[in-house]
Scaffold this active site. Structure first.
Site, PDB file in Angstrom:
ATOM      1  N   SER A   1       5.755  -5.464  -1.280  1.00 12.04           N
ATOM      2  CA  SER A   1       5.746  -4.050  -1.636  1.00 12.04           C
ATOM      3  C   SER A   1       6.117  -3.197  -0.410  1.00 12.04           C
ATOM      4  CB  SER A   1       4.398  -3.704  -2.257  1.00 12.04           C
ATOM      5  OG  SER A   1       4.449  -2.462  -2.914  1.00 12.04           O
ATOM      6  N   ALA A   2       5.259  -2.358   0.101  1.00 15.49           N
ATOM      7  CA  ALA A   2       5.596  -1.569   1.299  1.00 15.49           C
ATOM      8  C   ALA A   2       6.054  -2.472   2.453  1.00 15.49           C
ATOM      9  CB  ALA A   2       4.399  -0.723   1.722  1.00 15.49           C
TER      10      ALA A   2
ATOM     11  N   GLU B   1       8.821  -6.972 -10.500  1.00 15.56           N
ATOM     12  CA  GLU B   1       7.522  -7.596 -10.207  1.00 15.56           C
ATOM     13  C   GLU B   1       7.565  -9.081 -10.569  1.00 15.56           C
ATOM     14  OE1 GLU B   1       4.447  -5.159 -11.991  1.00 15.56           O
ATOM     15  OE2 GLU B   1       4.573  -3.751 -10.311  1.00 15.56           O
TER      16      GLU B   1
ATOM     17  N   GLY C   1       0.876  -1.171   0.000  1.00 16.21           N
ATOM     18  CA  GLY C   1       0.000   0.000   0.000  1.00 16.21           C
ATOM     19  C   GLY C   1       0.910   1.217   0.000  1.00 16.21           C
TER      20      GLY C   1
ATOM     21  N   HIS D   1       8.785  -3.391  -7.027  1.00 17.51           N
ATOM     22  CA  HIS D   1       8.204  -2.981  -8.332  1.00 17.51           C
ATOM     23  C   HIS D   1       9.312  -2.377  -9.206  1.00 17.51           C
ATOM     24  CE1 HIS D   1       3.962  -3.122  -6.802  1.00 17.51           C
ATOM     25  NE2 HIS D   1       4.461  -2.618  -5.696  1.00 17.51           N
TER      26      HIS D   1
END
Lengths: 235, 235
Positions: free
Chosen positions: A121-122, A193, A89, A158
């Site tokens: 991700s985060a 990714e 997020g 990413h």
């Protein structure tokens, strides 16, 4: 220490958390476990909805998920967790809430003592020493740039090779070069990714069919694959 | 107050600062002026080199440029400037150096009192209330997210409509939506490459052939062009 640090939750056109699910299963094993989910990176949707999406996929693998926002004492929730799962997020919002709830240090200790950690991700960003290689918009002051430092290098999730055609903004590589100019003793892993890093004690390997791009000040970036030993990054 | 807030220095394949030069000339007029250049956003190249690139283009237009790093007293340099020019690069580094040199407030006062301000990319970001809509990697703690607040809205420079094909990271629009979720009383202007905002006292207009995308929490984003009056954003 056991970490699974995933670049991104979902590949375009696939179901949420679908591509990494087999690796999550291999990582956690066959014993049913209760996973503590940290949904703090969610900004435009609720923690309940986020929990539900993640719990569905984990249930498929035989694991229960409960989000930290249901616990009155989040520090205790971390201390009692069998698995810690940190979703993606907005990294800034995630770091702010981890700081506000005084969780950074307790997560660090808990995972250093053997509790498996899964992030995407985060959630992979905050496994690093700082949030300085996030791609996210700094929508809120995080009250400190330091994160858990579970690994001693920085991840850029990413990771992207090129800008869209005709766009003149900095490429990801240029942004990382700026980071290295100021942080010249750090490694940065550009994690494309569809790939993830698996850490087991002093060993690290890449999982996925694409290579990772490893940056360090003064060195030409190198491409390493799942066949390479990435353990040197843990030193 | 006179501001020229440019999305990006250069269009792909063109010479540095080439596309906005005619607008810079119109903005500053025919009188020869001494411009103070603030090169602090430069990270991977020197302030001298940056100054030289900018001075070349400005010389072509009839203006002298001197970089602030040549002045022993940067606050005095701002106070004495006839024009303030803030170049692009890394916004975090720029904001950190503006804070370290205690320039944020003095630039604000100077420009509020009529000294023309030209910024591009990071230099446009710092004309806003905060750096929270930068695209840059947070390579350094800026020691405070607040910037000059010359305008009351946020600019997202290099605004981009889509991700590269097949990339699953957040789009720019999603990132701005996250910003608005937390900062729900702010306008954000997505300023596409090749465009700029011209502010003259209480009037603002867009310059360039592409539209700007205007975001506000709870509203559908709108596209406004150089034919529209953007002055409502200054209120």
């Amino acid at each position: 220490m056991k970490l699974l640090l995933i670049s991104n939750s979902t590949m375009p056109g696939e179901a949420y958390l679908d591509y990494p699910k087999h690796e999550i299963k291999k990582f956690l094993g066959d014993k049913p476990l209760n996973a503590l989910f940290i949904p703090y990176a969610a900004v435009t949707f609720s923690f309940d909805i986020y929990e539900q999406k993640v719990a569905e996929r984990f249930a498929e693998l035989g694991f229960q998920v409960k989000s930290i926002h249901h616990f009155s004492d989040p520090v205790k929730a971390v201390k009692d967790a069998e698995v810690i799962v940190v979703g993606g997020g907005n990294t800034w919002q995630l770091v702010r809430m981890l700081h506000d709830n005084q969780l950074m240090q307790v997560i660090r200790e808990k995972v250093k003592n053997g509790t498996p950690y899964i992030g995407w991700s985060a959630g992979s960003n905050v496994a690093c020493p700082t949030l300085r290689t996030t791609n996210d918009m700094p929508i809120i002051d995080p009250k400190g740039f330091d994160t858990t430092g579970l690994v001693p290098f920085q991840i850029n999730p990413h990771y992207l090779d090129a800008n869209p055609e005709g766009h003149g903004g900095e490429t990801r590589e240029q942004r990382i070069e700026e980071f290295l100019e100021i942080n010249n003793d750090m490694y940065v892993v550009g994690l494309r990714e569809g790939t993830m890093l698996l850490v087991e004690d002093k060993k690290m390997q890449l999982i996925g069919s694409r290579t990772a791009r490893i940056f360090r000040k003064g060195n030409t970036p190198v491409e390493l694959s799942s066949a390479d030993d990435l353990s040197f990054l843990l030193k």
